[in-house]
Design a protein around this motif. Structure first.
Motif, short mmCIF file in Angstrom:
data_model
loop_
_atom_site.label_atom_id
_atom_site.label_comp_id
_atom_site.label_asym_id
_atom_site.label_seq_id
_atom_site.Cartn_x
_atom_site.Cartn_y
_atom_site.Cartn_z
N GLN A 110 -13.45 5.01 -9.39
CA GLN A 110 -12.90 4.12 -8.38
C GLN A 110 -13.85 4.04 -7.20
OE1 GLN A 110 -9.17 5.41 -6.84
NE2 GLN A 110 -8.96 3.74 -5.41
N GLN A 112 -4.27 3.83 13.66
CA GLN A 112 -2.86 4.00 13.32
C GLN A 112 -2.22 5.04 14.23
OE1 GLN A 112 -1.94 5.49 9.34
NE2 GLN A 112 -0.04 4.31 9.31
N PHE A 170 -9.06 4.94 10.47
CA PHE A 170 -9.46 4.77 9.09
C PHE A 170 -10.62 3.79 9.01
CE2 PHE A 170 -6.00 6.92 6.99
CZ PHE A 170 -4.93 6.79 7.85
N TYR A 222 0.84 -1.18 0.00
CA TYR A 222 0.00 0.00 0.00
C TYR A 222 0.89 1.24 0.00
CZ TYR A 222 -4.48 -2.31 1.15
OH TYR A 222 -5.65 -3.05 1.12
N LEU A 250 3.61 0.83 2.78
CA LEU A 250 3.21 -0.15 3.79
C LEU A 250 3.08 -1.52 3.15
CD1 LEU A 250 0.38 1.96 5.42
CD2 LEU A 250 2.48 1.28 6.60
N LEU A 281 -8.70 -4.06 0.75
CA LEU A 281 -9.51 -3.04 1.36
C LEU A 281 -9.37 -1.73 0.62
CD1 LEU A 281 -8.63 -3.73 5.10
CD2 LEU A 281 -10.77 -4.32 3.95
N PRO A 329 -1.25 0.68 10.21
CA PRO A 329 -2.61 0.54 10.74
C PRO A 329 -2.81 -0.83 11.38
CG PRO A 329 -2.64 1.36 8.48
CD PRO A 329 -1.24 0.90 8.76
N PHE A 387 -9.66 2.17 1.64
CA PHE A 387 -9.63 2.95 2.87
C PHE A 387 -10.19 4.35 2.68
CE2 PHE A 387 -7.17 0.55 5.99
CZ PHE A 387 -6.56 -0.42 5.22
N GLY A 388 -10.78 4.89 3.75
CA GLY A 388 -11.12 6.30 3.81
C GLY A 388 -9.86 7.12 4.03
N LYS A 389 -10.02 8.44 4.07
CA LYS A 389 -8.85 9.32 4.19
C LYS A 389 -8.36 9.48 5.62
CE LYS A 389 -9.30 11.94 -0.08
NZ LYS A 389 -9.29 13.28 -0.71
N GLY A 390 -9.12 9.02 6.58
CA GLY A 390 -8.65 9.05 7.96
C GLY A 390 -9.19 10.21 8.77
N GLN A 419 0.81 5.19 1.25
CA GLN A 419 0.07 6.12 2.09
C GLN A 419 0.72 7.50 2.00
OE1 GLN A 419 -0.23 5.18 6.31
NE2 GLN A 419 -2.07 6.43 6.51
N GLN A 440 -3.58 11.00 4.00
CA GLN A 440 -4.55 10.18 3.28
C GLN A 440 -4.53 8.74 3.79
OE1 GLN A 440 -4.40 10.49 -0.98
NE2 GLN A 440 -3.92 12.68 -0.94
N GLY A 441 -5.53 8.00 3.38
CA GLY A 441 -5.58 6.60 3.72
C GLY A 441 -4.69 5.77 2.80
N PRO A 442 -4.35 4.57 3.23
CA PRO A 442 -3.54 3.70 2.38
C PRO A 442 -4.25 3.37 1.07
CG PRO A 442 -3.62 2.87 4.64
CD PRO A 442 -4.65 3.94 4.53
N LYS A 443 -3.48 3.34 0.00
CA LYS A 443 -4.01 2.99 -1.32
C LYS A 443 -3.26 1.76 -1.83
CE LYS A 443 -3.01 4.56 -5.76
NZ LYS A 443 -2.63 5.63 -6.71
#
Lengths: 114, 111
Positions: free
Chosen positions: B1, B38, B89, A35, A91, B99, B44, B101-104, A37, A41-44
């Motif tokens: 997406q 996290q 998250f 991932y 990650l 998964l 996380p 994920f949202g931006k947190g 990050q 932002q969240g992990p992509k």
């Protein structure tokens, strides 16, 4: 139980240079993920392996990113050449691969591209 | 997406308060909704997760509320403590990882 190991912890490079990250998943975990990050932002997801085969690499910028999973265990992620926008935490995570199974994340490699 | 939209971006509560973090999703095929916590410098870690066949799940001080018709789910932290200060998250997946994920949400619990 040993967790997901990643190295290096930090890496600073100049743009257009190359860099590689290493991941050792939890023993016995068939599925491995990389991932990206970006700060705030969240992990992509970049790529998902099942054993040593690629399951999903649809979001991997293949012109500069590559990844492999050696013998279905360790994995390396490479960036060549790096761009400024690649600055992020990379990650690695692993899981047994079952539906709903939780992901175990490593602490990541923080990459700064100058 | 496929997206998961998370709010608020940051949250400050007093110790003992009940912070609430919300997430909304679009893809009705999602069937697994975890929350990850996290801490700085760490990856996380799974906190709690829910499937759409239940409307609420509790684990210790953490509760997920799920509203299938509204396509929303939220995390409640009861009796919050300074040690709960972290980024949270929400995420979603369908049938199989991975998964999304949202931006947190950066939570600060002040004494």
């Amino acid at each position: 139980e040993a967790g997901v190991a990643q190295s290096p912890r930090y890496k600073i490079i100049e743009k257009r240079q190359s860099v590689a990250f290493w991941c050792n998943p939890i023993s016995g975990h068939a599925t491995l993920y990389w991932y990206q990050q970006i700060l705030g932002q969240g992990p992509k997801l970049l790529i998902q392996f099942q054993n040593n085969g690629v399951v999903d690499d649809s979001q991997l910028p293949k012109d500069r990113f590559s990844a492999e999973r050696l013998k279905g265990v360790d994995s390396t992620l490479k960036i060549q050449p790096a761009k400024l926008e690649d600055s992020a935490v990379y990650l690695c995570a692993s899981s047994s691969g079952q539906v709903g199974e939780k992901l175990f994340f490593g602490s990541g490699t923080q990459l700064s591209v100058l | 997406q496929q997206q998961v939209k998370q709010s608020p971006q940051s949250l400050i509560v007093q110790k003992g308060g009940i912070p609430i973090i919300n997430c909304a999703y679009e893809n009705t095929a999602f069937d697994y909704f975890p929350w990850y916590q996290q801490f700085p410098g760490k990856g996380p870690a799974l906190l709690i997760a829910i499937r759409p066949d239940v409307s609420e799940k509790k684990e210790g001080r953490f509760t997920i509320s799920f509203n299938k018709s509204a396509k929303q789910f939220s995390l409640h932290i009861m009796d919050s403590q300074p040690g709960d200060s972290a980024t949270y998250f929400c995420a979603a997946s369908m049938n199989y990882p991975p998964l999304v994920f949202g931006k947190g949400t950066r939570l600060s619990v002040i004494a």
